[in-house]
Design a protein around this motif. Structure first.
Motif, PDB file in Angstrom:
ATOM      1  N   PHE A  30       0.877  -1.177   0.000  1.00  0.00           N
ATOM      2  CA  PHE A  30       0.000   0.000   0.000  1.00  0.00           C
ATOM      3  C   PHE A  30       0.910   1.220   0.000  1.00  0.00           C
ATOM      4  O   PHE A  30       1.729   1.367   0.915  1.00  0.00           O
ATOM      5  CB  PHE A  30      -0.899   0.018   1.230  1.00  0.00           C
ATOM      6  CG  PHE A  30      -1.802  -1.181   1.334  1.00  0.00           C
ATOM      7  CD1 PHE A  30      -2.998  -1.232   0.623  1.00  0.00           C
ATOM      8  CD2 PHE A  30      -1.457  -2.261   2.125  1.00  0.00           C
ATOM      9  CE1 PHE A  30      -3.824  -2.341   0.709  1.00  0.00           C
ATOM     10  CE2 PHE A  30      -2.275  -3.376   2.223  1.00  0.00           C
ATOM     11  CZ  PHE A  30      -3.465  -3.413   1.512  1.00  0.00           C
ATOM     12  N   ILE A  35       3.913  -5.110   1.995  1.00  0.00           N
ATOM     13  CA  ILE A  35       3.404  -5.990   3.061  1.00  0.00           C
ATOM     14  C   ILE A  35       3.739  -7.451   2.736  1.00  0.00           C
ATOM     15  O   ILE A  35       4.368  -8.131   3.540  1.00  0.00           O
ATOM     16  CB  ILE A  35       1.877  -5.822   3.234  1.00  0.00           C
ATOM     17  CG1 ILE A  35       1.495  -4.343   3.397  1.00  0.00           C
ATOM     18  CG2 ILE A  35       1.392  -6.649   4.420  1.00  0.00           C
ATOM     19  CD1 ILE A  35       2.121  -3.652   4.566  1.00  0.00           C
ATOM     20  N   PRO A  54       2.939 -12.301  13.741  1.00  0.00           N
ATOM     21  CA  PRO A  54       2.614 -11.253  14.706  1.00  0.00           C
ATOM     22  C   PRO A  54       1.641 -10.227  14.139  1.00  0.00           C
ATOM     23  O   PRO A  54       1.348 -10.233  12.930  1.00  0.00           O
ATOM     24  CB  PRO A  54       3.972 -10.611  14.989  1.00  0.00           C
ATOM     25  CG  PRO A  54       4.758 -10.857  13.739  1.00  0.00           C
ATOM     26  CD  PRO A  54       4.302 -12.171  13.211  1.00  0.00           C
ATOM     27  N   ASN A  55       1.186  -9.319  14.988  1.00  0.00           N
ATOM     28  CA  ASN A  55       0.295  -8.237  14.552  1.00  0.00           C
ATOM     29  C   ASN A  55       0.927  -7.477  13.395  1.00  0.00           C
ATOM     30  O   ASN A  55       2.119  -7.166  13.423  1.00  0.00           O
ATOM     31  CB  ASN A  55       0.053  -7.233  15.690  1.00  0.00           C
ATOM     32  CG  ASN A  55      -0.796  -7.819  16.794  1.00  0.00           C
ATOM     33  OD1 ASN A  55      -0.403  -7.810  17.951  1.00  0.00           O
ATOM     34  ND2 ASN A  55      -1.945  -8.339  16.466  1.00  0.00           N
ATOM     35  N   GLY A  56       0.107  -7.202  12.387  1.00  0.00           N
ATOM     36  CA  GLY A  56       0.540  -6.319  11.308  1.00  0.00           C
ATOM     37  C   GLY A  56       1.443  -6.942  10.268  1.00  0.00           C
ATOM     38  O   GLY A  56       1.955  -6.261   9.385  1.00  0.00           O
ATOM     39  N   VAL A  57       1.641  -8.269  10.311  1.00  0.00           N
ATOM     40  CA  VAL A  57       2.572  -8.907   9.378  1.00  0.00           C
ATOM     41  C   VAL A  57       1.941  -9.081   7.989  1.00  0.00           C
ATOM     42  O   VAL A  57       2.644  -9.287   7.003  1.00  0.00           O
ATOM     43  CB  VAL A  57       3.068 -10.254   9.949  1.00  0.00           C
ATOM     44  CG1 VAL A  57       2.052 -11.362   9.751  1.00  0.00           C
ATOM     45  CG2 VAL A  57       4.404 -10.646   9.367  1.00  0.00           C
ATOM     46  N   GLY A  58       0.614  -9.030   7.932  1.00  0.00           N
ATOM     47  CA  GLY A  58      -0.050  -9.142   6.628  1.00  0.00           C
ATOM     48  C   GLY A  58      -0.950 -10.349   6.473  1.00  0.00           C
ATOM     49  O   GLY A  58      -1.340 -10.702   5.356  1.00  0.00           O
ATOM     50  N   LYS A  59      -1.352 -10.952   7.583  1.00  0.00           N
ATOM     51  CA  LYS A  59      -2.199 -12.145   7.505  1.00  0.00           C
ATOM     52  C   LYS A  59      -3.560 -11.799   6.892  1.00  0.00           C
ATOM     53  O   LYS A  59      -4.060 -12.508   6.028  1.00  0.00           O
ATOM     54  CB  LYS A  59      -2.398 -12.752   8.909  1.00  0.00           C
ATOM     55  CG  LYS A  59      -1.096 -13.153   9.600  1.00  0.00           C
ATOM     56  CD  LYS A  59      -1.331 -13.793  10.951  1.00  0.00           C
ATOM     57  CE  LYS A  59      -1.981 -12.884  11.979  1.00  0.00           C
ATOM     58  NZ  LYS A  59      -1.155 -11.723  12.378  1.00  0.00           N
ATOM     59  N   SER A  60      -4.154 -10.684   7.371  1.00  0.00           N
ATOM     60  CA  SER A  60      -5.476 -10.303   6.846  1.00  0.00           C
ATOM     61  C   SER A  60      -5.378  -9.872   5.398  1.00  0.00           C
ATOM     62  O   SER A  60      -6.278 -10.159   4.585  1.00  0.00           O
ATOM     63  CB  SER A  60      -6.074  -9.161   7.677  1.00  0.00           C
ATOM     64  OG  SER A  60      -6.190  -9.550   9.013  1.00  0.00           O
ATOM     65  N   VAL A  61      -4.291  -9.188   5.047  1.00  0.00           N
ATOM     66  CA  VAL A  61      -4.102  -8.768   3.655  1.00  0.00           C
ATOM     67  C   VAL A  61      -4.020 -10.005   2.765  1.00  0.00           C
ATOM     68  O   VAL A  61      -4.655 -10.081   1.705  1.00  0.00           O
ATOM     69  CB  VAL A  61      -2.824  -7.897   3.523  1.00  0.00           C
ATOM     70  CG1 VAL A  61      -2.471  -7.671   2.066  1.00  0.00           C
ATOM     71  CG2 VAL A  61      -3.013  -6.568   4.245  1.00  0.00           C
ATOM     72  N   GLN A  97     -12.170 -10.199   9.212  1.00  0.00           N
ATOM     73  CA  GLN A  97     -12.466  -9.449  10.445  1.00  0.00           C
ATOM     74  C   GLN A  97     -12.994  -8.059  10.158  1.00  0.00           C
ATOM     75  O   GLN A  97     -12.361  -7.278   9.442  1.00  0.00           O
ATOM     76  CB  GLN A  97     -11.181  -9.295  11.244  1.00  0.00           C
ATOM     77  CG  GLN A  97     -11.067 -10.249  12.385  1.00  0.00           C
ATOM     78  CD  GLN A  97      -9.929  -9.852  13.278  1.00  0.00           C
ATOM     79  OE1 GLN A  97     -10.124  -9.085  14.206  1.00  0.00           O
ATOM     80  NE2 GLN A  97      -8.763 -10.364  13.003  1.00  0.00           N
ATOM     81  N   GLU A 170      -8.636 -14.873  11.920  1.00  0.00           N
ATOM     82  CA  GLU A 170      -8.609 -14.795  13.381  1.00  0.00           C
ATOM     83  C   GLU A 170      -9.961 -15.081  14.039  1.00  0.00           C
ATOM     84  O   GLU A 170     -10.514 -14.241  14.749  1.00  0.00           O
ATOM     85  CB  GLU A 170      -8.109 -13.418  13.825  1.00  0.00           C
ATOM     86  CG  GLU A 170      -6.686 -13.175  13.352  1.00  0.00           C
ATOM     87  CD  GLU A 170      -6.051 -11.954  13.980  1.00  0.00           C
ATOM     88  OE1 GLU A 170      -6.381 -11.655  15.125  1.00  0.00           O
ATOM     89  OE2 GLU A 170      -5.238 -11.319  13.306  1.00  0.00           O
ATOM     90  N   HIS A 202      -2.604 -15.009  15.710  1.00  0.00           N
ATOM     91  CA  HIS A 202      -1.339 -14.717  16.372  1.00  0.00           C
ATOM     92  C   HIS A 202      -1.353 -15.279  17.789  1.00  0.00           C
ATOM     93  O   HIS A 202      -0.550 -14.883  18.634  1.00  0.00           O
ATOM     94  CB  HIS A 202      -1.008 -13.222  16.358  1.00  0.00           C
ATOM     95  CG  HIS A 202      -2.134 -12.353  16.825  1.00  0.00           C
ATOM     96  ND1 HIS A 202      -2.544 -12.311  18.131  1.00  0.00           N
ATOM     97  CD2 HIS A 202      -2.931 -11.519  16.143  1.00  0.00           C
ATOM     98  CE1 HIS A 202      -3.555 -11.478  18.217  1.00  0.00           C
ATOM     99  NE2 HIS A 202      -3.816 -10.989  17.036  1.00  0.00           N
TER     100      HIS A 202
HETATM  101  N1  ATP Z   1      -6.161  -0.824   2.937  1.00  0.00           N
HETATM  102  C1  ATP Z   1      -4.971  -0.614   3.493  1.00  0.00           C
HETATM  103  N2  ATP Z   1      -4.284   0.517   3.252  1.00  0.00           N
HETATM  104  C2  ATP Z   1      -3.070   0.731   3.802  1.00  0.00           C
HETATM  105  N3  ATP Z   1      -2.444  -0.149   4.616  1.00  0.00           N
HETATM  106  C3  ATP Z   1      -3.087  -1.291   4.895  1.00  0.00           C
HETATM  107  C4  ATP Z   1      -4.382  -1.587   4.350  1.00  0.00           C
HETATM  108  N4  ATP Z   1      -4.753  -2.814   4.805  1.00  0.00           N
HETATM  109  C5  ATP Z   1      -3.746  -3.244   5.594  1.00  0.00           C
HETATM  110  N5  ATP Z   1      -2.755  -2.341   5.638  1.00  0.00           N
HETATM  111  C6  ATP Z   1      -1.487  -2.480   6.379  1.00  0.00           C
HETATM  112  O1  ATP Z   1      -0.944  -3.751   6.063  1.00  0.00           O
HETATM  113  C7  ATP Z   1      -0.245  -4.275   7.206  1.00  0.00           C
HETATM  114  C8  ATP Z   1      -0.715  -5.677   7.470  1.00  0.00           C
HETATM  115  O2  ATP Z   1      -2.044  -5.594   7.976  1.00  0.00           O
HETATM  116  P1  ATP Z   1      -2.869  -6.914   8.328  1.00  0.00           P
HETATM  117  O3  ATP Z   1      -4.199  -6.444   8.823  1.00  0.00           O
HETATM  118  O4  ATP Z   1      -2.861  -7.841   7.168  1.00  0.00           O
HETATM  119  O5  ATP Z   1      -2.007  -7.532   9.505  1.00  0.00           O
HETATM  120  P2  ATP Z   1      -2.319  -8.843  10.346  1.00  0.00           P
HETATM  121  O6  ATP Z   1      -1.141  -9.742  10.216  1.00  0.00           O
HETATM  122  O7  ATP Z   1      -3.627  -9.419   9.966  1.00  0.00           O
HETATM  123  O8  ATP Z   1      -2.353  -8.229  11.809  1.00  0.00           O
HETATM  124  P3  ATP Z   1      -3.281  -8.566  13.103  1.00  0.00           P
HETATM  125  O9  ATP Z   1      -2.756  -9.851  13.663  1.00  0.00           O
HETATM  126  O10 ATP Z   1      -3.024  -7.415  14.003  1.00  0.00           O
HETATM  127  O11 ATP Z   1      -4.703  -8.657  12.640  1.00  0.00           O
HETATM  128  C9  ATP Z   1      -0.475  -3.288   8.337  1.00  0.00           C
HETATM  129  O12 ATP Z   1       0.647  -2.456   8.443  1.00  0.00           O
HETATM  130  C10 ATP Z   1      -1.689  -2.496   7.882  1.00  0.00           C
HETATM  131  O13 ATP Z   1      -1.672  -1.191   8.396  1.00  0.00           O
END
Ligand code: ATP
Length: 333
Positions: A30, A35, A54-61, A97, A170, A202
């Motif tokens: 992004f 990511i 961990p948090n923010g690693v990109g699992k949801s992406v 989520q 999650e 996580h």
């Molecule tokens: N639409 C978006 N625009 C900009 N950045 C984004 C967007 N979606 C996700 N991100 C960024 O991508 C990174 C990964 O986010 P993601 O939600 O995939 O993490 P995660 O591993 O699922 O974390 P968690 O365990 O906290 O849910 C984060 O830094 C988040 O801020």
């Protein structure tokens, strides 16, 4: 009725595993932030795979990309022998989520809405909502739900579809321990029915139900395997009680606090005696020993300690920037 005696041919042969989902070299960013940086992942048909990081690693992406809700910048994703995530939607059920619930509708209306639009929706939501203890709240507007109640509603929506593959972001987040157990039982029941399930998490607790675990770090999958094999492959875990051991004796100089004990991974250049000699052994309550690895150790290793490619993304914390105090992580199971 007389039946023929069993022959070798009658024996149940283990089925060769067959990939149901294959992601190859997936990249996603992004703006200037990268990511996912070339992530590979295979989910075999009929397995429950827990994707950890961990948090923010990109699992949801990643899950959004696998579900067809977001396009990767590059790389390929195929489900069911060559279908794109969009083509696979009718055979897939997704929990993302915070993205599926309409806060202006009640829980029941949300369920009805998704029941109307998914071709394979079932009436199983009643029993799932019961098991998740959500039934009494179904006629309240979803905007009044707590975080845990939202997760329960999202999971009920996703599991009420008779899909071949479930992609669940999650599903145990924000749930209390007894409810996590209910969710684990539900997932294992679906897995027992031959469904393929990908769960992101996580929480080390979610590792125990997996057929395989995949760890994401620095935008890529850094390790994949059966839980027992991953645990066996860990470097020796050392547990110290009663004194602060020297960081230099541990891989990456990282110590992890759990309750009243400090844990870490023994560096090959140091022996147990290095630590024993450094702590105040004359104090009776000081103990240094090797301990069988736990899922929390596994998570800590692949999140904070294992080697990572030099060209990994900047999302990985630079260890040299941390003070000694910050090197002792407090992560509870
Ligand atoms: N639409 C978006 N625009 C900009 N950045 C984004 C967007 N979606 C996700 N991100 C960024 O991508 C990174 C990964 O986010 P993601 O939600 O995939 O993490 P995660 O591993 O699922 O974390 P968690 O365990 O906290 O849910 C984060 O830094 C988040 O801020």
């Amino acid at each position: 009725m007389i039946t023929d005696p069993p022959t070798d041919d009658d024996e149940v042969q283990p089925q060769p595993s067959r990939p149901l989902l294959e992601a190859r070299n997936v990249e996603k960013g992004f703006g200037d932030g990268r990511i996912l940086t070339g992530l590979d992942l295979t989910v075999e048909e009929g397995e429950l795979l827990t994707l950890m990081g961990p948090n923010g690693v990109g699992k949801s992406v990643l899950l959004s990309c696998l579900a067809g809700s977001t396009d990767p910048d590059s790389g390929s994703i195929e489900l069911f022998d060559g279908q794109s995530p969009t083509e696979a939607r009718s055979a897939t059920s997704v929990m993302l989520q915070g993205q599926s619930i309409d806060p202006d509708l009640t829980g029941r209306e949300n369920l009805q809405f998704y029941g109307d639009i998914h071709p394979r929706a079932t009436g199983d939501w009643r029993s799932i909502a019961d098991q998740l203890e959500l039934t009494d709240d179904l006629d309240r507007p979803a905007r009044e739900y707590s975080g845990g109640m939202e997760r329960k509603l999202e999971l009920t929506i996703a599991l009420a579809v008779d899909a071949d593959c479930y992609l669940l972001d999650e599903p145990t987040a924000e749930l209390d321990l007894s409810m996590i157990q209910v969710v684990h039982d539900l997932l294992l029941e679906y897995r027992g029915d031959g469904k393929t399930i990908l769960v992101t998490s996580h929480a080390p607790l979610d590792a125990g139900i997996a057929d395989r675990i995949a760890f994401v770090r620095g935008g890529r999958t850094v390790a994949t395997g059966e839980p027992s094999a991953l645990l066996e492959a860990l470097p020796p875990v050392v547990r110290v009680r009663g004194d602060m051991p020297p960081e230099s004796a541990f891989l990456g100089g990282r110590l992890f606090q759990r309750g009243d004990e400090i844990r870490g991974f023994l560096s090959p250049s140091a022996g147990l005696e290095t630590i024993e000699n450094a702590v105040e052994r004359e104090r009776e309550h000081v103990t240094v020993d090797r301990d069988p690895p736990s899922y929390t150790d596994l998570f800590n290793y692949y999140t904070y300690v294992s080697p990572i490619d030099a060209d990994g993304p900047s999302t990985v914390a630079d260890e040299s920037d941390r003070s000694d105090g910050e090197r002792t992580e407090r992560l509870e199971q």
